[in-house]
Design an enzyme around this catalytic site. Structure first.
Site, PDB file in Angstrom:
ATOM      1  N   ALA A 120       0.814  -1.219   0.000  1.00  0.00           N
ATOM      2  CA  ALA A 120       0.000   0.000   0.000  1.00  0.00           C
ATOM      3  C   ALA A 120       0.846   1.268   0.000  1.00  0.00           C
ATOM      4  CB  ALA A 120      -0.945   0.000   1.192  1.00  0.00           C
ATOM      5  N   THR A 121       2.043   1.210   0.561  1.00  0.00           N
ATOM      6  CA  THR A 121       2.903   2.403   0.540  1.00  0.00           C
ATOM      7  C   THR A 121       3.195   2.803  -0.899  1.00  0.00           C
ATOM      8  OG1 THR A 121       3.928   1.807   2.640  1.00  0.00           O
ATOM      9  CG2 THR A 121       5.176   3.297   1.237  1.00  0.00           C
ATOM     10  N   ASN A 200      -5.957   3.399  10.296  1.00  0.00           N
ATOM     11  CA  ASN A 200      -5.151   2.323  10.870  1.00  0.00           C
ATOM     12  C   ASN A 200      -4.924   2.467  12.367  1.00  0.00           C
ATOM     13  OD1 ASN A 200      -3.654   4.563   9.603  1.00  0.00           O
ATOM     14  ND2 ASN A 200      -1.876   3.617  10.558  1.00  0.00           N
ATOM     15  N   GLN A 228      -6.591  -0.905   5.208  1.00  0.00           N
ATOM     16  CA  GLN A 228      -7.201  -1.500   6.409  1.00  0.00           C
ATOM     17  C   GLN A 228      -8.663  -1.876   6.169  1.00  0.00           C
ATOM     18  OE1 GLN A 228      -5.550  -2.333   9.053  1.00  0.00           O
ATOM     19  NE2 GLN A 228      -3.676  -1.135   8.903  1.00  0.00           N
ATOM     20  N   SER A 248      -3.244  -3.674   0.357  1.00  0.00           N
ATOM     21  CA  SER A 248      -2.018  -4.300   0.848  1.00  0.00           C
ATOM     22  C   SER A 248      -2.268  -5.779   1.141  1.00  0.00           C
ATOM     23  CB  SER A 248      -1.565  -3.585   2.122  1.00  0.00           C
ATOM     24  OG  SER A 248      -0.481  -4.261   2.696  1.00  0.00           O
ATOM     25  N   HIS A 250      -0.545  -7.918   3.105  1.00  0.00           N
ATOM     26  CA  HIS A 250      -0.308  -8.462   4.449  1.00  0.00           C
ATOM     27  C   HIS A 250      -1.294  -7.975   5.497  1.00  0.00           C
ATOM     28  CE1 HIS A 250       1.985  -5.061   6.480  1.00  0.00           C
ATOM     29  NE2 HIS A 250       2.024  -4.662   5.230  1.00  0.00           N
ATOM     30  N   THR A 288       9.334  -6.835 -12.640  1.00  0.00           N
ATOM     31  CA  THR A 288       8.708  -8.155 -12.745  1.00  0.00           C
ATOM     32  C   THR A 288       7.696  -8.355 -11.623  1.00  0.00           C
ATOM     33  OG1 THR A 288      10.761  -8.995 -13.671  1.00  0.00           O
ATOM     34  CG2 THR A 288       9.211 -10.642 -12.816  1.00  0.00           C
ATOM     35  N   CYS A 374       4.529   2.200  11.989  1.00  0.00           N
ATOM     36  CA  CYS A 374       5.647   3.005  11.492  1.00  0.00           C
ATOM     37  C   CYS A 374       6.005   4.145  12.413  1.00  0.00           C
ATOM     38  CB  CYS A 374       5.364   3.525  10.087  1.00  0.00           C
ATOM     39  SG  CYS A 374       3.687   3.933   9.820  1.00  0.00           S
TER      40      CYS A 374
HETATM   41  C1  PLP Z   1      -3.783   2.651   6.153  1.00  0.00           C
HETATM   42  C2  PLP Z   1      -2.462   2.131   5.703  1.00  0.00           C
HETATM   43  N1  PLP Z   1      -1.928   2.565   4.555  1.00  0.00           N
HETATM   44  C3  PLP Z   1      -0.759   2.114   4.109  1.00  0.00           C
HETATM   45  C4  PLP Z   1      -0.029   1.198   4.799  1.00  0.00           C
HETATM   46  C5  PLP Z   1       1.282   0.699   4.249  1.00  0.00           C
HETATM   47  O1  PLP Z   1       1.075  -0.603   3.766  1.00  0.00           O
HETATM   48  P1  PLP Z   1       2.269  -1.525   3.266  1.00  0.00           P
HETATM   49  O2  PLP Z   1       2.902  -2.103   4.483  1.00  0.00           O
HETATM   50  O3  PLP Z   1       1.596  -2.562   2.412  1.00  0.00           O
HETATM   51  O4  PLP Z   1       3.196  -0.689   2.473  1.00  0.00           O
HETATM   52  C6  PLP Z   1      -0.522   0.729   6.011  1.00  0.00           C
HETATM   53  C7  PLP Z   1       0.265  -0.213   6.826  1.00  0.00           C
HETATM   54  O5  PLP Z   1       0.618   0.039   7.950  1.00  0.00           O
HETATM   55  C8  PLP Z   1      -1.771   1.192   6.474  1.00  0.00           C
HETATM   56  O6  PLP Z   1      -2.287   0.780   7.619  1.00  0.00           O
END
Ligand code: PLP
Length: 475
Positions: A120-121, A200, A228, A248, A250, A288, A374
Site C-alpha cells: 500500500a505504501t 489504521n 485496512q 495491501s 499483508h 517483474t 511506522c
Molecule cells: C492505512 C495504511 N496505509 C498504508 C499502509 C502501508 O502498507 P504496506 O505495508 O503494504 O506498504 C498501512 C500499513 O501500515 C496502512 O495501515
C-alpha cells in the site's frame, strides 16, 4: 483456538485436492514437500513463551490456505510472468492474471484496472504523486486529511516541495471528516482528493460513498487508501465512485511485499509512473510481478470475499467482548474514534491516569501497539490522536497541570510523552481467539488498576478532588 485449527484443516484438504490435480505435471516429491512445510509450520504454532498477537492492523498472519496456493509458484512454476515465448512464462502469467481477477472481483473492478505493486505504501505514492504530476499542467492542488497514513502525508509533503498546494482537512473529534469542509476545499485547480477508508490507528470508517459522490460531481479524482478496509468491509469501486484505491496483501492474511492499486479506466485516470523500466502493469509500475506473492494476494482476496460476513461477525463478537469487559471493570477509559462508523477489529482505548508507556510495557505478554507500526518507535504522541483533539484536550486539562506538579514538585523525572495520554490499539483478526481476548482484557484491567494505585493523580481522583478546579502553581 478453533479458527486456526479450522484453517489448517481446510488448508490440508486443499493440499490433497491440489496434489490430485498437480501430480500430472509436477514432481511428487516437491508436492509432498509443500504439504510438510505447511503442516509443520502451522501445527507447531508460535513457540512457547511468545506474546499473544493483538496487532492485526500492523500485519496479519498468513492464512495457511493462502500459503498453500503460493507454494508451487516458488518452486515448480518459476517462470517470469512477462516471458512471452515459452510455457514457463505462460503458466505463471495465467496464475498472475487469475490473481488479478480475484483482486478485481473483491472490489467490483475490471481485471484490467488492477496494478500489482509492492504494497500500500507504493500504491499511495503512485496514486498521490502520479496523479498530481500527470495533471500538473492544468491543476496543482490536492486535498487530503490530517489523519492519513504517513506514506500519503509524506507524498503530499514531497509534492509541496515541488510547488503543489495541499489542503490537509482536519477531522472531527470522532475522527470523521466534515463533508462540507471537503466540498469547500475543492477548487477548480484540484486534481485529486485522497481520503483513507478505514483509519489504521482508530479504525474509523470515512463516508467513502459520499466523498466519492462529491468528487464525481466536482470532476475531481478520488483516491482512497483502503489498506485496512479491503476484505474486511464491502467495497464496490463503481457504486462508491472511487477512481484509485490502495490495497495491501499483508493486512488481509496474504503475503508481505505485495499490494494492488486500483486505477479506473472509465473515466480514465492517468498517472505518471514513479519508476522507469520494462513498462509492466500498463506502464504504471515497471518491474517483474512477483508471481508467488501475486498468487497469494489473489487467494487472500478470494478467501476474504467468501468469508467476509463470517469474519466480520466473529471479529465484532470479540471486539464487543473486549470493550465490554475492560470498560465495565475500569472507570475513565476513553474509546477513541466514532462508535458507529468504525471497523470493529481496531479497538482504540486510552486510560486516564496511566502515564506514558507504562501500560504498554506492563502488557508484555500481549503484542499490541500504541500508534501505527511506522510511528510507534517514537515517543511522540500520535498525530491521529492529536487530530481528533484527544491529546490536545489533555494537554490543556488538569492532567497536564498535575503532571507539571508531579514533575517539578514531587521531583519525578519523565520524558515529554507524559504530557499526553497514550492510545492503545487492540487489533483483532481472523485468527484471534476468545481466550486471547479474555487474557488481554484481564491483564489490562489488572495493570491499569496497579499503575493507577501508583499515580498521585489517581489518589486525588479517588479522594474526590475535581482536578479541573485546582489552581496549580508551576515552578
Ligand atoms: C492505512 C495504511 N496505509 C498504508 C499502509 C502501508 O502498507 P504496506 O505495508 O503494504 O506498504 C498501512 C500499513 O501500515 C496502512 O495501515
Amino acid at each position: 483456538m478453533f479458527r486456526p485449527a479450522r484453517s489448517l484443516l481446510v488448508a490440508l484438504n486443499r493440499i490433497k485436492e491440489c496434489r490430485a490435480v498437480q501430480t500430472s505435471c509436477q514432481n511428487l516429491a516437491e508436492i509432498t514437500e509443500y504439504q510438510s512445510v505447511i503442516t509443520d509450520e502451522y501445527k507447531r504454532g508460535p513457540a512457547e513463551g511468545r506474546a499473544l498477537y493483538l496487532d492485526a492492523q500492523a500485519t496479519t498472519q498468513l492464512d495457511p490456505r493462502v500459503l498453500d496456493k503460493m507454494m508451487p509458484y516458488f518452486t515448480s512454476f518459476y517462470g517470469n510472468p512477462h516471458s512471452r515465448t515459452h510455457m514457463y512464462g505462460w503458466e505463471t502469467e495465467t496464475a498472475v492474471e487469475l490473481a488479478r481477477n480475484q483482486v478485481a472481483n473483491l472490489i467490483g473492478a475490471d481485471t484490467k484496472e488492477i496494478i500489482f505493486t509492492s504494497g500500500a505504501t507504493e500504491c499511495n505514492n503512485i496514486a498521490v504523486k502520479g496523479v498530481a504530476r500527470f495533471y500538473k499542467g492544468k491543476k496543482n492542488h490536492i486535498v487530503t486529511t490530517q489523519t492519513e497514513h504517513k506514506c500519503v502525508l509524506d507524498s503530499c509533503r514531497a509534492l509541496q516541495a515541488e510547488g503543489f498546494k495541499v489542503t490537509y482537512l482536519p477531522v472531527k473529534p470522532n475522527g470523521l471528516i466534515d463533508l462540507n469542509e471537503l466540498e469547500a476545499a475543492i477548487k477548480p485547480e484540484t486534481s485529486l482528493v485522497s481520503v483513507m477508508m478505514v483509519n489504521n490507528e482508530i479504525g474509523v470508517k470515512q463516508p467513502i460513498a459520499e466523498i466519492g459522490a462529491i468528487c464525481r460531481k466536482r470532476k475531481v479524482f478520488f483516491h482512497t487508501d483502503a489498506a485496512q478496509a479491503v476484505g474486511k468491509v464491502p467495497i464496490d469501486v463503481n457504486a462508491m465512485n472511487i477512481d484509485l484505491m490502495s490495497i495491501s496483501g499483508h493486512k488481509i492474511y496474504g503475503p508481505k511485499g505485495i499490494g494492488a492499486l486500483y486505477v479506473r479506466r472509465r473515466p480514465r485516470v492517468r498517472v505518471e509512473a514513479l519508476q522507469s523500466g520494462g513498462g509492466q502493469e500498463r506502464g504504471m509500475r515497471s518491474g517483474t510481478v512477483p508471481a508467488p506473492l501475486a498468487v497469494g494476494l489473489g487467494a487472500a482476496c478470494e478467501l476474504a470475499q467468501s468469508e467476509m460476513e463470517y469474519d466480520h461477525k466473529y471479529i465484532t463478537m470479540l471486539s464487543n467482548h473486549l470493550i465490554k469487559k475492560i470498560m465495565s471493570n475500569l472507570p475513565h477509559v476513553i474509546r477513541n474514534g466514532d462508535a458507529v462508523y468504525w471497523y470493529p477489529g481496531c479497538v482504540n482505548l486510552s486510560f486516564a491516569y496511566v502515564e506514558g508507556e507504562s501500560l504498554l510495557m506492563a502488557l508484555k505478554d500481549v503484542a499490541l501497539s500504541s500508534g501505527s507500526a511506522c510511528t510507534s518507535a517514537s515517543l511522540e504522541p500520535s498525530y491521529v490522536l492529536r487530530a481528533i483533539g484527544a491529546s490536545e484536550d489533555l494537554a490543556h486539562s488538569s492532567i497536564r497541570q498535575v503532571t507539571f506538579v508531579v514533575q517539578y514538585q514531587i521531583m519525578y523525572t519523565y520524558c515529554s510523552g507524559v504530557y499526553f495520554i497514550r492510545l492503545y490499539r487492540f487489533g483483532i483478526g481472523r485468527f484471534t481467539t476468545i481466550e486471547e481476548v479474555d487474557f488481554t482484557a484481564e491483564n489490562t484491567i489488572r495493570h491499569v488498576k496497579r499503575l493507577r494505585e501508583m499515580s498521585p493523580l489517581w489518589e486525588m481522583v479517588e479522594e474526590g478532588i475535581d482536578l479541573q478546579t485546582i489552581k496549580w502553581t508551576q515552578h
